[in-house]
Design a protein around this motif. Structure first.
Motif, PDB file in Angstrom:
ATOM      1  N   THR A 136      48.054  45.482  36.925  1.00 27.94           N
ATOM      2  CA  THR A 136      47.541  44.797  35.348  1.00 27.94           C
ATOM      3  C   THR A 136      46.747  43.528  35.401  1.00 27.94           C
ATOM      4  O   THR A 136      46.757  42.929  36.514  1.00 27.94           O
ATOM      5  N   ARG A 137      46.465  43.056  34.366  1.00 28.24           N
ATOM      6  CA  ARG A 137      45.449  42.036  34.054  1.00 28.24           C
ATOM      7  C   ARG A 137      46.219  40.526  34.427  1.00 28.24           C
ATOM      8  O   ARG A 137      45.783  39.748  34.924  1.00 28.24           O
ATOM      9  N   PHE A 144      46.631  39.419  38.473  1.00 32.45           N
ATOM     10  CA  PHE A 144      45.563  38.828  38.798  1.00 32.45           C
ATOM     11  C   PHE A 144      45.009  37.681  38.064  1.00 32.45           C
ATOM     12  O   PHE A 144      43.874  37.228  38.079  1.00 32.45           O
ATOM     13  N   ARG A 145      45.820  37.087  37.132  1.00 31.12           N
ATOM     14  CA  ARG A 145      45.229  35.983  36.276  1.00 31.12           C
ATOM     15  C   ARG A 145      45.200  34.760  37.028  1.00 31.12           C
ATOM     16  O   ARG A 145      44.068  33.858  36.666  1.00 31.12           O
TER      17      ARG A 145
END
Ligand code: ZN
Lengths: 86, 309
Positions: free
Chosen positions: A62-63, A66-67
């Protein structure tokens, strides 16, 4: 800086298309705000898997994962890699 | 109504004729007159920008398809084109296989053309390497597009018309253009008696990393869809407003007058889906559609479709 952090930064350097920013990134900086595009993020994901010889499960792709450098490290560690690179 | 009932009724009324594959239909003159009426209707609304108007062929150059980003993101939806390109020896084998019902497909070669992925994708390569004027560039374009998603739901066509308004310029201009067209699109479609919703959306990305791409699109609000009931009580997209950020600007090396990477935006009317939504809302007989709708589309003035005698 841990070995894991260094390896993550190395991946961001090569695949993140973030320009000169990587060296000055803090571990909790929002990578998307620093210019990480969705396409580059997918490339980072694949390169992280290669670098740590892991396969990140679908649920973690998911986003949010890797934030930040911190969140990438937490994911890598949760998959059983706690001692840095062998 | 469910989409299967609606499909059967469309076929029974002769609005569509089954063309042999799921999601592939021949269209009646009535259906076509609605498509053409819609085309005139939205063109009128786009006059202010004085756009360059282009009609693209259903087949595009391979470089255009590559530049769209669809090959990597939606390999399951695109269509490339093969043809026979062998010598006499290979031709003999080819014919043998065709005649005997063998695997002749293997002997075909790739061509440098493909089926059109989206109408606006042909705009950007025309300005490869260009420096754009300060006021940006405006386009009104249409194309027959292809999506490989065979389905019995008539809302999911494999071959359909997209009519798009496109802007090429700076980030502020792109966002302003998209906002303006989303408002205009809602007005135009609402005036046709369709019950609409505006929803943030993402494209149907494929494979590992699909969620990352989709979440990115949603978080950055790159895509909005105008939805309506098309073929069942479940609404689907009949139009979309898209902000591509610098995707096409980078891919085709386009820059703004002051030397920054160009940004782009588009607003797409799905002509076939809107037509189906109108049939769904107003019935199968054009003469029985509400007067207001017929007037707005200038239906019955027989200017859109001249029947051969
Ligand atoms: Zn478009």
């Amino acid at each position: 800086m841990t070995d894991i952090d260094a390896a993550i930064r190395q991946v961001l350097e090569v695949h993140g298309r973030l320009g000169a920013v990587v060296a000055s990134l803090k571990n909790d900086d929002d990578l998307y705000q620093k210019g990480l595009s969705s396409h580059a993020c997918v490339n980072v994901m694949l390169a992280i898997e290669d670098a740590f010889e892991i396969e990140i499960p679908e649920a973690f792709l998911t986003r949010a994962t890797f934030r930040t450098i911190d969140s990438i490290r937490e994911t890598v560690e949760s998959l059983g890699l706690t001692n840095g690179l062998g | 109504m469910n989409s299967n009932d609606f499909r059967n009724q469309l076929l029974e009324a002769g609005v569509l004729v089954d063309a042999g594959s799921p999601g592939l239909y021949h269209r009646s003159a009535d259906y076509e007159s609605v498509v053409r009426a819609l085309e005139s209707y939205v063109r009128e609304a786009g006059r202010d920008d004085n756009p360059q108007r282009l009609f693209f062929a259903p087949v595009i150059n391979l470089e255009t398809l590559m530049g769209s980003g669809y090959v990597g993101s939606f390999p399951n939806l695109i269509g490339t084109i093969d043809s026979f390109d062998g010598d006499m020896k290979k031709l003999g084998e080819f014919r043998e296989r065709v005649d005997s019902g063998g695997e002749w497909f293997e002997l075909m070669s790739h061509t440098d053309v493909a089926l059109c992925s989206a109408a606006c994708h042909s705009v950007y390569p025309m300005y490869k390497g260009a420096t754009l004027p300060i006021e940006g560039l405006y386009f009104e374009v249409q194309a027959n597009c292809f999506r490989h998603e065979p389905s019995m739901d008539p809302a999911r066509l494999q071959s359909f018309r997209m009519h798009e308004f496109v802007y090429l310029g700076n980030p502020d201009g792109a966002l302003e253009f998209r906002e303006r067209w989303i408002a205009k699109g809602q007005q135009l479609l609402g005036d046709l008696g369709l019950v609409l919703d505006l929803v943030p959306a993402n494209d149907p990305f494929f494979g590992r990393g699909a969620q990352i791409m989709a979440q990115g699109q949603l978080e950055k609000e790159l895509k909005f869809e105008i939805t309506a009931t098309i073929s069942s009580d479940t609404p689907g997209a009949i139009s979309s407003g898209n902000y591509h950020e610098d995707h096409f600007g980078v891919t085709f090396s386009m820059s703004t007058h002051d030397g920054h990477v160009a940004h782009s935006a588009c607003f797409a009317f799905g002509l076939d889906r809107i037509t189906l939504a109108l049939y769904y809302a107003h019935g199968f007989q054009l003469e029985e559609w509400p007067d207001e709708v017929r007037e707005r589309l200038a239906l019955g003035q027989s200017s859109h479709f001249i029947e051969p005698t």
